[in-house]
Design an enzyme around this catalytic site. Sequence first.
Site, PDB file in Angstrom:
ATOM      1  N   LYS A  87     -33.967 -25.831 -26.927  1.00 32.38           N
ATOM      2  CA  LYS A  87     -33.929 -26.436 -28.266  1.00 32.38           C
ATOM      3  C   LYS A  87     -34.900 -27.618 -28.280  1.00 32.38           C
ATOM      4  O   LYS A  87     -35.326 -28.108 -27.248  1.00 32.38           O
ATOM      5  CB  LYS A  87     -32.525 -26.979 -28.563  1.00 32.38           C
ATOM      6  CG  LYS A  87     -31.457 -25.927 -28.650  1.00 32.38           C
ATOM      7  CD  LYS A  87     -30.223 -26.476 -29.349  1.00 32.38           C
ATOM      8  CE  LYS A  87     -29.487 -27.513 -28.538  1.00 32.38           C
ATOM      9  NZ  LYS A  87     -28.586 -26.966 -27.532  1.00 32.38           N
ATOM     10  N   GLY A 126     -42.254 -18.801 -25.567  1.00 32.02           N
ATOM     11  CA  GLY A 126     -42.066 -19.938 -26.473  1.00 32.02           C
ATOM     12  C   GLY A 126     -42.364 -21.258 -25.770  1.00 32.02           C
ATOM     13  O   GLY A 126     -43.113 -22.102 -26.284  1.00 32.02           O
ATOM     14  N   ASP A 150     -36.072 -11.337 -20.284  1.00 33.30           N
ATOM     15  CA  ASP A 150     -36.517 -10.341 -21.272  1.00 33.30           C
ATOM     16  C   ASP A 150     -37.751  -9.558 -20.799  1.00 33.30           C
ATOM     17  O   ASP A 150     -38.054  -8.496 -21.327  1.00 33.30           O
ATOM     18  CB  ASP A 150     -36.818 -11.021 -22.609  1.00 33.30           C
ATOM     19  CG  ASP A 150     -35.660 -11.885 -23.094  1.00 33.30           C
ATOM     20  OD1 ASP A 150     -34.509 -11.597 -22.717  1.00 33.30           O
ATOM     21  OD2 ASP A 150     -35.910 -12.851 -23.831  1.00 33.30           O
ATOM     22  N   ARG A 185     -13.342   7.913 -21.828  1.00 36.82           N
ATOM     23  CA  ARG A 185     -13.846   7.042 -22.885  1.00 36.82           C
ATOM     24  C   ARG A 185     -15.374   7.024 -22.954  1.00 36.82           C
ATOM     25  O   ARG A 185     -16.054   7.344 -21.977  1.00 36.82           O
ATOM     26  CB  ARG A 185     -13.385   5.594 -22.627  1.00 36.82           C
ATOM     27  CG  ARG A 185     -11.930   5.395 -22.967  1.00 36.82           C
ATOM     28  CD  ARG A 185     -11.453   4.029 -22.538  1.00 36.82           C
ATOM     29  NE  ARG A 185     -10.100   3.807 -23.024  1.00 36.82           N
ATOM     30  CZ  ARG A 185      -9.289   2.871 -22.575  1.00 36.82           C
ATOM     31  NH1 ARG A 185      -9.685   2.052 -21.626  1.00 36.82           N
ATOM     32  NH2 ARG A 185      -8.085   2.748 -23.074  1.00 36.82           N
ATOM     33  N   MET A 192     -28.763  -8.057 -22.994  1.00 33.28           N
ATOM     34  CA  MET A 192     -29.718  -8.976 -23.626  1.00 33.28           C
ATOM     35  C   MET A 192     -31.137  -8.402 -23.587  1.00 33.28           C
ATOM     36  O   MET A 192     -31.338  -7.241 -23.235  1.00 33.28           O
ATOM     37  CB  MET A 192     -29.677 -10.324 -22.909  1.00 33.28           C
ATOM     38  CG  MET A 192     -28.498 -11.187 -23.286  1.00 33.28           C
ATOM     39  SD  MET A 192     -28.646 -12.809 -22.479  1.00 33.28           S
ATOM     40  CE  MET A 192     -27.436 -13.734 -23.410  1.00 33.28           C
ATOM     41  N   ARG A 286     -15.001   1.766 -25.987  1.00 35.44           N
ATOM     42  CA  ARG A 286     -14.751   0.380 -25.598  1.00 35.44           C
ATOM     43  C   ARG A 286     -16.107  -0.307 -25.428  1.00 35.44           C
ATOM     44  O   ARG A 286     -17.098   0.354 -25.105  1.00 35.44           O
ATOM     45  CB  ARG A 286     -13.994   0.293 -24.267  1.00 35.44           C
ATOM     46  CG  ARG A 286     -12.558   0.748 -24.350  1.00 35.44           C
ATOM     47  CD  ARG A 286     -11.684  -0.224 -25.153  1.00 35.44           C
ATOM     48  NE  ARG A 286     -10.280   0.140 -25.069  1.00 35.44           N
ATOM     49  CZ  ARG A 286      -9.663   1.027 -25.838  1.00 35.44           C
ATOM     50  NH1 ARG A 286     -10.347   1.676 -26.772  1.00 35.44           N
ATOM     51  NH2 ARG A 286      -8.375   1.269 -25.693  1.00 35.44           N
ATOM     52  N   HIS A 292     -24.400 -13.800 -20.980  1.00 33.88           N
ATOM     53  CA  HIS A 292     -25.079 -14.710 -20.048  1.00 33.88           C
ATOM     54  C   HIS A 292     -24.825 -14.397 -18.585  1.00 33.88           C
ATOM     55  O   HIS A 292     -25.450 -15.018 -17.723  1.00 33.88           O
ATOM     56  CB  HIS A 292     -24.710 -16.152 -20.390  1.00 33.88           C
ATOM     57  CG  HIS A 292     -25.309 -16.578 -21.698  1.00 33.88           C
ATOM     58  ND1 HIS A 292     -24.754 -16.213 -22.899  1.00 33.88           N
ATOM     59  CD2 HIS A 292     -26.434 -17.276 -21.982  1.00 33.88           C
ATOM     60  CE1 HIS A 292     -25.505 -16.687 -23.878  1.00 33.88           C
ATOM     61  NE2 HIS A 292     -26.527 -17.337 -23.354  1.00 33.88           N
ATOM     62  N   GLN A 294     -26.029 -12.051 -17.302  1.00 31.78           N
ATOM     63  CA  GLN A 294     -27.341 -11.554 -16.886  1.00 31.78           C
ATOM     64  C   GLN A 294     -28.295 -12.674 -16.468  1.00 31.78           C
ATOM     65  O   GLN A 294     -29.330 -12.441 -15.864  1.00 31.78           O
ATOM     66  CB  GLN A 294     -27.988 -10.752 -18.035  1.00 31.78           C
ATOM     67  CG  GLN A 294     -27.227  -9.484 -18.334  1.00 31.78           C
ATOM     68  CD  GLN A 294     -27.466  -8.992 -19.750  1.00 31.78           C
ATOM     69  OE1 GLN A 294     -28.265  -8.100 -19.965  1.00 31.78           O
ATOM     70  NE2 GLN A 294     -26.773  -9.568 -20.717  1.00 31.78           N
TER      71      GLN A 294
HETATM   72  O1  F6P Z   1     -34.589 -15.145 -23.790  1.00 29.65           O
HETATM   73  C1  F6P Z   1     -33.543 -15.065 -22.901  1.00 29.65           C
HETATM   74  C2  F6P Z   1     -32.240 -14.815 -23.607  1.00 29.65           C
HETATM   75  O2  F6P Z   1     -31.222 -14.691 -22.642  1.00 29.65           O
HETATM   76  C3  F6P Z   1     -32.239 -13.599 -24.542  1.00 29.65           C
HETATM   77  O3  F6P Z   1     -32.165 -12.374 -23.835  1.00 29.65           O
HETATM   78  C4  F6P Z   1     -31.069 -13.921 -25.421  1.00 29.65           C
HETATM   79  O4  F6P Z   1     -31.201 -13.299 -26.686  1.00 29.65           O
HETATM   80  C5  F6P Z   1     -31.155 -15.421 -25.568  1.00 29.65           C
HETATM   81  O5  F6P Z   1     -31.909 -15.897 -24.463  1.00 29.65           O
HETATM   82  C6  F6P Z   1     -29.825 -16.127 -25.590  1.00 29.65           C
HETATM   83  O6  F6P Z   1     -30.052 -17.472 -25.844  1.00 29.65           O
HETATM   84  P1  F6P Z   1     -28.926 -18.587 -25.690  1.00 29.65           P
HETATM   85  O7  F6P Z   1     -28.798 -18.905 -24.221  1.00 29.65           O
HETATM   86  O8  F6P Z   1     -29.452 -19.721 -26.477  1.00 29.65           O
HETATM   87  O9  F6P Z   1     -27.651 -18.010 -26.214  1.00 29.65           O
END
Ligand code: F6P
Length: 371
Positions: A87, A126, A150, A185, A192, A286, A292, A294
């Site tokens: 941020k 970014g 990503d 199931r 992500m 399900r 996170h 990941q």
């Molecule tokens: O860019 C990495 C990432 O983990 C994306 O895969 C996911 O959409 C985003 O960041 C999640 O961001 P935050 O940690 O702000 O929830």
Amino acid sequence: MVAVKPTGHKRIGVLTSGGDCAGLNAILRAVVLRAVGHYGWQVVGIRNGTAGLLARPVEAQTLELGLDLFDGSLLRRGGTILGTTNKGNPFDYPLPDGSRVNRAGEVIEGYRELDLDALIGIGGDGSQAILRRLAQEGGIDLVTVPKTIDNDLGHTELSIGYSTAVKVATDALDQLQPTAASHSRVMVLEVMGRDAGHIAIAAGIAGGADVILIPEIPYTVTGIAAKLEQIRQGGRNFALVVVAEAVKTEEGELVKQTQASGAQTYGGVGHYLAARIAEETGAETRVTVLGHLQRGGMPTDRDRLMASIFGVHAVDLIAEGKFDRMVAWSGRQVVDIPIAEAIAGYKAVDLDGPLVHTARGLGTYLGEFSP
Ligand code: F6P
């Protein structure tokens, strides 16, 4: 009062920026071992990305990274010991009253106060775009290291964190498969990846998913239902579905969550899909949203290896006086490319590439391909 630096001696800064991932500490370790251990330089860790350079006194936001830091555990540890932020873009900095200001000058001033010769910025597209702009406006000698689960940065086959994210998602499929079979199931696993389907397709193949949905390829629920019916007729009582978080609903809507900060993040398409599959097929579904998980945990051997290679190369670039470059992995070699090229070369899943070919070759439902 800044001490006079001996000739050839450098004092370099390093920061981690954007979302964290596994392998960041391994990069920091490699940077310090090369810069301090080999070149005899000083390494200053800057806390919380560019936010650290905004705080005053700026020295309080730094951490001298010396060889004594390494007790052997850092290479293996998830997260980042420096902290990070995704941020507060300093060029468009949000104030409490909702207005936005440009605080780039303060960040540059903070960097200057630290009397650094160069900066290593570890980030995704970014963060690298912001760091490059700061470097250009502030005359900062910048080298970057690509990290993002990503894996969507251009001109590098790998970014740090991706391998671990794929492993976590693959492990999840390994754990979902027996319970799916026990209860007959359809298990939907949401992963992500932001706007790219790299994690979904790699983990989907490695974990034996029957359906893999990625943002790059449109799908229909009737297409998924046909695949599930084929599986049923083949005598199997369960199925595994992987869906990337930025896959849209059939109506073309992205599924997002609004966080307390007002930020919109992906999440929830798995629930949409499971409901639609249940509706269309009558199957019991399900959902697991991996989230996170990941990003955390112990980095894989691959991430540690790449982090080590990238960290050493980044320091060597500074030693050679090569700046405005990102280290990258290409054709089994460590290379470096202009940061601007990496940012501009956003990498989606290649529809003509080996993973799409393989998934289709395995009979996986990947979406609707035009003939
Ligand atoms: O860019 C990495 C990432 O983990 C994306 O895969 C996911 O959409 C985003 O960041 C999640 O961001 P935050 O940690 O702000 O929830």
